[in-house]
Design a protein around this motif. Structure first.
Motif, mmCIF file in Angstrom:
data_model
loop_
_atom_site.group_PDB
_atom_site.id
_atom_site.type_symbol
_atom_site.label_atom_id
_atom_site.label_comp_id
_atom_site.label_asym_id
_atom_site.label_seq_id
_atom_site.Cartn_x
_atom_site.Cartn_y
_atom_site.Cartn_z
ATOM 1 N N LEU A 122 -49.842 -0.711 -29.289
ATOM 2 C CA LEU A 122 -49.848 -1.284 -30.647
ATOM 3 C C LEU A 122 -50.499 -2.669 -30.682
ATOM 4 N N ASN A 123 -50.418 -3.381 -29.550
ATOM 5 C CA ASN A 123 -51.033 -4.705 -29.417
ATOM 6 C C ASN A 123 -50.578 -5.677 -30.517
ATOM 7 N N PRO A 124 -49.271 -5.840 -30.703
ATOM 8 C CA PRO A 124 -48.794 -6.751 -31.755
ATOM 9 C C PRO A 124 -48.718 -8.190 -31.266
ATOM 10 N N SER A 125 -48.541 -9.095 -32.213
ATOM 11 C CA SER A 125 -48.244 -10.491 -31.907
ATOM 12 C C SER A 125 -47.076 -10.904 -32.778
ATOM 13 N N VAL A 126 -46.068 -11.477 -32.132
ATOM 14 C CA VAL A 126 -44.814 -11.727 -32.843
ATOM 15 C C VAL A 126 -44.794 -13.154 -33.391
ATOM 16 N N TYR A 127 -45.322 -13.325 -34.591
ATOM 17 C CA TYR A 127 -45.168 -14.627 -35.253
ATOM 18 C C TYR A 127 -44.803 -14.473 -36.723
ATOM 19 N N THR A 128 -45.283 -13.418 -37.385
ATOM 20 C CA THR A 128 -44.895 -13.216 -38.781
ATOM 21 C C THR A 128 -44.388 -11.795 -39.001
ATOM 22 N N TYR A 129 -43.510 -11.667 -39.983
ATOM 23 C CA TYR A 129 -42.929 -10.363 -40.301
ATOM 24 C C TYR A 129 -43.997 -9.388 -40.765
ATOM 25 N N GLU A 130 -45.029 -9.884 -41.418
ATOM 26 C CA GLU A 130 -46.042 -8.968 -41.966
ATOM 27 C C GLU A 130 -46.806 -8.236 -40.873
ATOM 28 N N VAL A 131 -46.981 -8.850 -39.701
ATOM 29 C CA VAL A 131 -47.718 -8.167 -38.633
ATOM 30 C C VAL A 131 -46.799 -7.549 -37.575
ATOM 31 N N PHE A 159 -38.019 -15.749 -27.253
ATOM 32 C CA PHE A 159 -38.488 -15.224 -25.973
ATOM 33 C C PHE A 159 -39.780 -15.925 -25.573
ATOM 34 N N ASN A 160 -39.871 -16.245 -24.292
ATOM 35 C CA ASN A 160 -40.981 -17.034 -23.753
ATOM 36 C C ASN A 160 -41.604 -16.360 -22.542
ATOM 37 N N PRO A 161 -42.807 -16.782 -22.165
ATOM 38 C CA PRO A 161 -43.474 -16.188 -20.993
ATOM 39 C C PRO A 161 -42.984 -16.787 -19.676
ATOM 40 N N TYR A 354 -42.156 -11.586 -49.324
ATOM 41 C CA TYR A 354 -40.907 -11.226 -48.630
ATOM 42 C C TYR A 354 -40.212 -12.511 -48.153
ATOM 43 N N ASP A 355 -39.051 -12.351 -47.561
ATOM 44 C CA ASP A 355 -38.264 -13.487 -47.082
ATOM 45 C C ASP A 355 -38.968 -14.128 -45.882
ATOM 46 N N VAL A 356 -39.533 -15.324 -46.086
ATOM 47 C CA VAL A 356 -40.354 -15.956 -45.042
ATOM 48 C C VAL A 356 -39.519 -16.531 -43.897
ATOM 49 N N SER A 357 -38.195 -16.467 -44.021
ATOM 50 C CA SER A 357 -37.371 -16.920 -42.895
ATOM 51 C C SER A 357 -37.561 -16.013 -41.679
ATOM 52 N N TYR A 358 -38.106 -14.825 -41.926
ATOM 53 C CA TYR A 358 -38.390 -13.903 -40.815
ATOM 54 C C TYR A 358 -39.711 -14.212 -40.118
ATOM 55 N N ASP A 359 -40.459 -15.158 -40.625
ATOM 56 C CA ASP A 359 -41.678 -15.606 -39.934
ATOM 57 C C ASP A 359 -41.278 -16.673 -38.913
ATOM 58 N N THR A 360 -40.953 -16.226 -37.712
ATOM 59 C CA THR A 360 -40.327 -17.116 -36.720
ATOM 60 C C THR A 360 -41.336 -17.794 -35.803
ATOM 61 N N GLY A 361 -42.617 -17.568 -36.014
ATOM 62 C CA GLY A 361 -43.622 -18.100 -35.098
ATOM 63 C C GLY A 361 -43.643 -19.604 -34.974
ATOM 64 N N ASP A 362 -43.144 -20.316 -35.986
ATOM 65 C CA ASP A 362 -43.162 -21.779 -35.934
ATOM 66 C C ASP A 362 -42.053 -22.347 -35.048
ATOM 67 N N LYS A 363 -41.235 -21.466 -34.457
ATOM 68 C CA LYS A 363 -40.241 -21.924 -33.486
ATOM 69 C C LYS A 363 -40.846 -21.986 -32.086
ATOM 70 N N VAL A 365 -44.146 -22.760 -29.229
ATOM 71 C CA VAL A 365 -45.357 -23.501 -28.897
ATOM 72 C C VAL A 365 -46.556 -22.578 -28.989
ATOM 73 N N GLN A 366 -46.338 -21.309 -28.686
ATOM 74 C CA GLN A 366 -47.417 -20.322 -28.733
ATOM 75 C C GLN A 366 -47.740 -19.932 -30.164
ATOM 76 N N CYS A 367 -48.926 -19.386 -30.335
ATOM 77 C CA CYS A 367 -49.245 -18.681 -31.571
ATOM 78 C C CYS A 367 -49.086 -17.198 -31.271
ATOM 79 N N SER A 368 -50.058 -16.630 -30.544
ATOM 80 C CA SER A 368 -49.894 -15.241 -30.113
ATOM 81 C C SER A 368 -48.714 -15.159 -29.150
ATOM 82 N N ARG A 369 -47.857 -14.174 -29.366
ATOM 83 C CA ARG A 369 -46.671 -14.032 -28.520
ATOM 84 C C ARG A 369 -46.312 -12.560 -28.386
#
Length: 504
Positions: A122-131, A159-161, A354-363, A365-369
């Motif tokens: 699927l090759n996702p990146s976990v920063y926003t609920y929309e993706v 979660f971190n690398p 949608y509820d933007v509190s689910y966009d957790t990417g700003d927690k 240091v990474q962007c792509s995660r």
């Protein structure tokens, strides 16, 4: 006919035809199918086969000759690429082999493996609920459950690398809590910040201090006892010393499961000192955190609920697959986001549908995660907490069995009684057994483990780590993790060492 129609209606830009895709989907699908078959045959189906080699050792220059490493202007045919895949597997270390004991991770969990296949495809990146709608909800659920096991009523996490990154996050978070203005103003004008950790801590603490501009000289290493545990009285002395020097103490890092000896710092006593002095308490439980899953062994981390942050790596003892590492934070007021947010308008728009509190990417240091929590979640769903608990209990029972066998056998000597899965011992070959205890004896013994390690790797029979440590000459560190490991593998390990060293 179709090709003729395409040619007639071809759209060219800069001499490039833009009609239709340029990838051959059918050929690609066939390649994936054949490659997956190789993975099944050469890795998955052989994962518990002790007759297979742990590694097919080759020196670097020899391996360069075996592999065609050159990248060229034109691509290779699929058959050659498939053969390369086979060769990569052949000459790589089989960390899922029952006799791979080299690191603090090992083995294969089938559910985690499938989860990795899914996320890679699927090759996702976990920063926003929309993706990443599913993966963000999964991470939230896993973090909530891990927080429960720590003993907090609420909290936050990400979660971190790697555990090293989790420790760095925690150090930066503690500094931000101590002086929030650092985010905008930087290091200038700040007092000399000092942190405390044990002599047995993971080396990432030193790296984090360097990376964050705190400086390695401002890491005070606290003395440990003979078992490798931080001495609380020494911590108290060093905190007071730092204050007398005019420094600003802000963080204590305790370790729950040290890398070499598997020691657990006395968290309750350390927490008392942190409370008295207003210091952030971080617990690096990257290795030992999984004992929290076991009702029998969670006592090793008594007092962890008093920590402000915890690093815990499910990819170690629980086999969630590298990498799967969480930083968990007691504060639930949005401290992570306040510390790390940059509020990128193109990504974290506040007027979404949608509820933007689910966009957790700003927690982060990474962007792509990567969606690392998904591996742990799918495995946990399949095995249940009792299945994970059984893994921990079995690993520690096997470690106890090995300890008792080491005690019985001539030529084997324990460094200390372990409290976790790290079993540290010397092997004394026949030629040294009647030698007087003295500098010459220890100098000769220091050379034994590296020779045995070389022989086992060239034979491919097993992989076992060794190291010198705190004035002690080279000794073996056996770590039991994989549920594929059996009592027979423990016996084999000792038999093989004797066999490989019989002429020493």
């Amino acid at each position: 006919k179709q090709e003729m129609l395409q040619k007639r209606s071809a759209v060219l830009v800069d001499g490039i035809i833009l009609n239709g895709p340029i990838m051959d989907s059918k050929a690609g699908e066939k390649f994936v199918e054949e490659a997956c078959k190789i993975i099944m045959e050469e890795i998955v189906q052989k994962a518990d086969d002790v007759t297979e080699k742990v590694c097919e050792w080759q020196a670097p220059e020899k391996l360069k000759q075996i592999f065609d490493l050159e990248m060229r202007d034109t691509g290779e045919c699929h058959q050659k690429i498939l053969q390369l895949c086979r060769d990569v597997i052949k000459y790589s270390v089989k960390t899922n082999h029952p006799r791979f004991f080299n690191q603090l991770y090992a083995g294969m969990d089938y559910y985690s493996l499938v989860a990795r296949f899914i996320t890679e495809a699927l090759n996702p990146s976990v920063y926003t609920y929309e993706v990443s709608p599913v993966f963000l909800l999964v991470e939230e659920a896993v973090i909530k459950k891990m927080i429960e096991f720590i003993g907090w009523e609420e909290g936050d996490g990400i979660f971190n690398p790697g555990g090293s990154v989790s420790n760095m996050y925690a150090m930066n978070l503690a500094r931000y809590k101590f002086c929030p203005e650092i985010k905008e103003k930087g290091l200038s004008g700040l007092p000399r910040l000092v942190l405390f950790t044990s002599e047995e801590c993971h080396y990432s603490m030193k790296k984090a201090a360097s990376f964050l501009g705190i400086g390695t000289e401002n890491v005070y290493f606290i003395k440990t006892d003979e078992r490798g545990k931080m001495i609380p009285e020494e911590l108290e002395k060093q905190v007071q010393r730092a204050r007398k020097e005019g420094s600003a103490p802000f963080l204590v890092c305790a370790t729950a499961g040290t890398t070499v000896l598997g020691a657990f710092d006395p968290l309750d006593k350390i927490a008392d000192i942190c409370e008295n002095h207003g210091l952030w308490l971080h617990v690096d439980a990257s290795w030992g955190g999984s004992a929290l899953i076991s009702r029998k062994h969670r006592r090793l981390l008594h007092g962890i609920h008093r920590a402000d942050s915890v690093a815990w790596n499910p990819h170690k003892m629980l086999l969630a697959g590298i990498q799967c590492c969480a930083l968990l934070v007691k504060d639930n007021s949005g401290l992570l986001k306040k510390c790390y947010s940059a509020e990128a308008a193109y990504l974290f728009q506040q007027d979404k549908f949608y509820d933007v509190s689910y966009d957790t990417g700003d927690k982060s240091v990474q962007c792509s995660r990567r969606p690392d929590a998904f591996k742990f979640w799918l495995m946990w769903k399949a095995l249940g907490t009792t299945g994970l608990e059984e893994r921990v209990n079995r690993a520690l029972a096997l470690a106890r069995y090995l300890v008792e066998e080491v005690k019985k056998r001539e030529g084997f000597q324990l460094l200390l009684e372990p409290e976790y899965a790290n079993v540290c011992f010397w092997y004394i070959p026949p030629s040294l057994r009647k030698m007087e205890d003295g500098p010459e004896f220890w100098q000769k013994l220091h050379q034994v483990a590296p020779i045995i390690k070389e022989r086992m790797m060239k034979k491919g029979s097993m992989m076992l780590g060794y190291q010198p440590h705190r004035g002690k000459v080279n000794f073996f560190r056996q770590v039991v993790i994989s549920p594929q490991v059996s009592r027979e593998d423990m016996d084999f390990l000792l038999d093989e060492i004797e066999l490989l060293a019989k002429d020493l």
